[in-house]
Design a protein around this motif. Structure first.
Motif, PDB file in Angstrom:
ATOM      1  N   ALA A  18       0.932  -1.297  -0.215  1.00 48.28           N
ATOM      2  CA  ALA A  18       0.008   0.049  -0.093  1.00 48.28           C
ATOM      3  C   ALA A  18       0.833   1.280   0.006  1.00 48.28           C
ATOM      4  O   ALA A  18       0.569   2.365  -0.512  1.00 48.28           O
ATOM      5  CB  ALA A  18      -1.015  -0.029   1.050  1.00 48.28           C
ATOM      6  N   ILE A  19       1.845   1.129   0.535  1.00 41.97           N
ATOM      7  CA  ILE A  19       2.884   2.348   0.739  1.00 41.97           C
ATOM      8  C   ILE A  19       3.605   2.541  -0.604  1.00 41.97           C
ATOM      9  O   ILE A  19       3.674   3.725  -1.271  1.00 41.97           O
ATOM     10  CB  ILE A  19       4.009   2.356   1.805  1.00 41.97           C
ATOM     11  N   LEU A  20       3.747   1.347  -1.345  1.00 41.26           N
ATOM     12  CA  LEU A  20       4.290   1.587  -2.730  1.00 41.26           C
ATOM     13  C   LEU A  20       3.474   2.192  -3.569  1.00 41.26           C
ATOM     14  O   LEU A  20       3.639   2.610  -4.650  1.00 41.26           O
ATOM     15  CB  LEU A  20       4.882  -0.071  -3.041  1.00 41.26           C
ATOM     16  N   THR A  21       2.110   1.719  -3.453  1.00 40.22           N
ATOM     17  CA  THR A  21       1.037   2.185  -4.188  1.00 40.22           C
ATOM     18  C   THR A  21       0.647   3.591  -4.193  1.00 40.22           C
ATOM     19  O   THR A  21       0.284   4.320  -5.241  1.00 40.22           O
ATOM     20  CB  THR A  21      -0.269   1.590  -3.853  1.00 40.22           C
ATOM     21  N   VAL A  22       1.144   4.286  -3.150  1.00 35.09           N
ATOM     22  CA  VAL A  22       0.888   5.741  -2.986  1.00 35.09           C
ATOM     23  C   VAL A  22       1.828   6.586  -4.040  1.00 35.09           C
ATOM     24  O   VAL A  22       1.415   7.674  -4.661  1.00 35.09           O
ATOM     25  CB  VAL A  22       1.414   6.115  -1.412  1.00 35.09           C
ATOM     26  N   VAL A  23       2.930   6.190  -4.475  1.00 33.57           N
ATOM     27  CA  VAL A  23       3.787   7.004  -5.554  1.00 33.57           C
ATOM     28  C   VAL A  23       3.667   6.194  -7.015  1.00 33.57           C
ATOM     29  O   VAL A  23       4.563   6.179  -7.706  1.00 33.57           O
ATOM     30  CB  VAL A  23       5.087   7.191  -5.064  1.00 33.57           C
ATOM     31  N   GLY A  24       2.582   5.020  -6.968  1.00 33.87           N
ATOM     32  CA  GLY A  24       2.697   4.123  -8.193  1.00 33.87           C
ATOM     33  C   GLY A  24       3.943   3.394  -8.422  1.00 33.87           C
ATOM     34  O   GLY A  24       4.065   2.762  -9.705  1.00 33.87           O
ATOM     35  N   LEU A  25       4.565   2.704  -7.490  1.00 34.50           N
ATOM     36  CA  LEU A  25       5.558   1.758  -7.450  1.00 34.50           C
ATOM     37  C   LEU A  25       5.198   0.438  -7.076  1.00 34.50           C
ATOM     38  O   LEU A  25       5.800  -0.655  -6.712  1.00 34.50           O
ATOM     39  CB  LEU A  25       6.636   2.153  -6.637  1.00 34.50           C
ATOM     40  N   ASN A  26       3.788   0.145  -6.977  1.00 41.85           N
ATOM     41  CA  ASN A  26       3.500  -1.111  -6.625  1.00 41.85           C
ATOM     42  C   ASN A  26       3.494  -2.173  -7.672  1.00 41.85           C
ATOM     43  O   ASN A  26       3.478  -1.811  -8.610  1.00 41.85           O
ATOM     44  CB  ASN A  26       1.612  -1.129  -6.286  1.00 41.85           C
ATOM     45  N   PRO A  27       4.019  -3.479  -7.380  1.00 49.72           N
ATOM     46  CA  PRO A  27       4.156  -4.337  -8.334  1.00 49.72           C
ATOM     47  C   PRO A  27       3.009  -4.855  -9.198  1.00 49.72           C
ATOM     48  O   PRO A  27       1.763  -4.794  -8.441  1.00 49.72           O
ATOM     49  CB  PRO A  27       4.960  -5.522  -7.693  1.00 49.72           C
ATOM     50  N   ILE A  28       2.965  -5.110 -10.425  1.00 49.10           N
ATOM     51  CA  ILE A  28       1.785  -5.901 -11.039  1.00 49.10           C
ATOM     52  C   ILE A  28       1.969  -7.339 -10.847  1.00 49.10           C
ATOM     53  O   ILE A  28       2.933  -7.784 -11.437  1.00 49.10           O
ATOM     54  CB  ILE A  28       2.081  -5.541 -12.521  1.00 49.10           C
ATOM     55  N   SER A  29       1.114  -7.688 -10.200  1.00 46.09           N
ATOM     56  CA  SER A  29       0.733  -9.300 -10.062  1.00 46.09           C
ATOM     57  C   SER A  29       0.233 -10.015 -11.304  1.00 46.09           C
ATOM     58  O   SER A  29      -0.748  -9.456 -11.771  1.00 46.09           O
ATOM     59  CB  SER A  29       0.106  -9.658  -8.652  1.00 46.09           C
ATOM     60  N   THR A  30       0.363 -11.200 -11.213  1.00 42.54           N
ATOM     61  CA  THR A  30      -0.482 -12.038 -12.454  1.00 42.54           C
ATOM     62  C   THR A  30      -1.943 -12.282 -12.184  1.00 42.54           C
ATOM     63  O   THR A  30      -2.746 -12.128 -13.091  1.00 42.54           O
ATOM     64  CB  THR A  30       0.233 -13.382 -12.455  1.00 42.54           C
ATOM     65  N   ASP A  31      -2.458 -12.141 -10.719  1.00 48.20           N
ATOM     66  CA  ASP A  31      -3.807 -12.395 -10.648  1.00 48.20           C
ATOM     67  C   ASP A  31      -4.551 -10.907 -10.472  1.00 48.20           C
ATOM     68  O   ASP A  31      -5.735 -10.864 -10.382  1.00 48.20           O
ATOM     69  CB  ASP A  31      -4.103 -13.022  -9.179  1.00 48.20           C
ATOM     70  N   MET A  32      -3.800  -9.774 -10.877  1.00 47.98           N
ATOM     71  CA  MET A  32      -4.316  -8.431 -10.683  1.00 47.98           C
ATOM     72  C   MET A  32      -5.233  -8.289 -12.190  1.00 47.98           C
ATOM     73  O   MET A  32      -4.729  -8.553 -13.154  1.00 47.98           O
ATOM     74  CB  MET A  32      -3.249  -7.380 -10.690  1.00 47.98           C
ATOM     75  N   SER A  33      -6.248  -7.863 -11.920  1.00 51.14           N
ATOM     76  CA  SER A  33      -7.306  -7.656 -13.249  1.00 51.14           C
ATOM     77  C   SER A  33      -6.644  -6.520 -13.887  1.00 51.14           C
ATOM     78  O   SER A  33      -5.841  -5.542 -13.604  1.00 51.14           O
ATOM     79  CB  SER A  33      -8.614  -7.167 -12.551  1.00 51.14           C
TER      80      SER A  33
END
Length: 451
Positions: free
Chosen positions: A63-78
């Protein structure tokens, strides 16, 4: 009658001895079964504890990484969520570009704050000179524009872009796999979780210090904040809005930098704990030597990923931070010609220089700690070779193969494609310290006032 009794007595003795032996073997097998069940229950409880503490850190960290758009893209993500993640990273990029433009328009530099402070001079009537500044706009030379604004902005931008590529394109679930692997192998997952949160707490403290310096400098700037001549009159009525916009963009830039650096620190710590756990398991013979070799090969892949991909955005930030630190030092020793009434500005700039120097050198210390653990792992083969009570049932061939495999390991953490070792790092810090002391002895530091 006596012969029969004599014949019966050995038979009875034999039967009693056999029964006693069976009872002893039964008790020993029961003890072994109890100990195996106990160890199995310990392993099960440790695994359940690992699965309990791992999401406690992983989910908030993502969630912290998501704040600045650095969250990883997982295979189960839509596809919708993945698209939103890319859009968010693009929005952060646009705000960063706006922040670079605002820095130039306001004359704000990371190494010294506002350049208009150089126009503050003491007056003859002894009035308060800290609140007086030249209202005239500052004209920048080509060199100051290039090295004071363009190059640091490009380094910061390249750091963010490379971090986005690493998190979203090159690797998808490597960070999650690393965290899960370390938590499963750790014997103390609760302590591991606390240490990871401690790293995040230190990162938050550094972020508060960085942004606190920017707030103090912007608030203490008494003159008009816009320093570009053809925009100074147009935006005169937007003074407060420009200060708030500048602080917001600086906030995002500092947040991106701290998150990128803290991600590198956390991954280095996870790798260090992972290798220390594997070494401990091998020395205690709680893992087979062949399984240890397989785990070491997996660790080498994770370390190579750290050196080849994760360290790239950190290298850009290291160049920017150390440049800010050394430029701030030269500015203090050479251009900062204030008297005692401006001591608060001097202390702020000294704190700023120390903070940039700490942020620039800390990745080297973290990488050096990983290299030290890797070097210690090379001695594992020699250590198990001389432990007769732990590996007394292991064949000499297996011990020799483990010894050769451990001795051939050549692993180290790298920055700028160079192995980082603690001895060279200490020598570099010694040279920097001598240079700073020499500057202080040879140059007139008039900013500290006269006595």
């Amino acid at each position: 009658m006596t012969a029969a009794a004599a014949t019966t007595e050995p038979a009875t003795t034999t039967a009693t001895t056999t029964a006693t032996a069976e009872q002893c073997s039964g008790s020993s097998s029961t003890t072994q079964l109890w100990s195996s069940n106990r160890s199995r229950s310990r392993a099960t409880s440790a695994a359940s504890s690992s699965w309990l503490h791992e999401p406690i850190f992983l989910r908030p960290y993502v969630a912290i990484l998501t704040v600045v758009g650095l969250n990883p893209i997982s295979t189960d993500m839509s596809n919708v969520r993945a698209c939103c993640s890319y859009v968010q990273a693009l929005m952060v990029l646009c705000v960063l570009l706006l922040g670079y433009v605002l820095r130039y328009m306001c004359g704000y530099r990371g190494d010294r704050g506002f350049t208009s402070y150089r126009d503050i001079h003491p007056t003859k009537n002894g009035s308060d000179v800290c609140g007086a500044a030249s209202a005239a706009t500052v004209s920048n030379t080509i060199g100051e524009l290039l090295f004071g604004y363009v190059v640091p902005s490009v380094l910061n931008l390249l750091s963010f872009v490379s971090a986005v590529l690493v998190c979203k394109v090159i690797e998808h679930e490597q960070l999650q796999n690393l965290i899960e692997r370390v938590f499963l192998l750790s014997a103390k997952p609760k302590r591991l979780c606390r240490m990871l949160w401690l790293y995040l707490g230190v990162a938050l403290t550094l972020f508060v210090l960085l942004f606190g310096y920017a707030c103090c400098v912007v608030i203490m700037q008494p003159a008009q904040i816009i320093k570009v001549a053809w925009l100074a009159e147009v935006l005169r009525d937007w003074e407060l809005s420009m200060r708030i916009a500048l602080l917001c963009t600086i906030l995002l830039q500092d947040l991106v930098e701290i998150i990128v650096l803290s991600s590198y620190y956390i991954e280095c710590y996870l790798l260090r704990v992972h290798l220390e756990t594997l070494s401990h398991k091998l020395l205690m013979h709680s893992i087979d030597s062949l399984d240890w070799m397989r785990e070491i090969l997996e660790f080498r892949k994770l370390l190579e990923r750290l050196n080849q991909h994760v360290s790239v955005p950190v290298c850009f930030l290291i160049v920017m931070n150390l440049s800010y630190a050394f430029a701030g030092l030269i500015y203090l020793f050479k251009d900062f010609d204030f008297h005692y009434c401006a001591l608060k500005l001097v202390l702020l700039n000294i704190a700023n220089v120390m903070l940039w120097l700490f942020l620039g050198l800390l990745p080297f210390f973290i990488a050096g700690s990983v290299t030290r653990v890797c070097q210690n792992a090379q001695a594992n083969g020699h250590q198990i070779r001389v432990r007769p009570f732990v590996y007394h049932n292991t064949s000499a061939e297996d011990l020799n193969s483990t010894l050769l495999f451990a001795s051939s390991l050549d692993m180290s953490a790298k920055l700028f494609r160079m192995p980082i070792q603690s001895n060279y790092l200490c020598f570099a810090i010694l040279v920097v310290t001598i240079v700073v002391l020499t500057l202080g002895m040879c140059l007139n530091l008039s900013a500290l006032g006269k006595f």
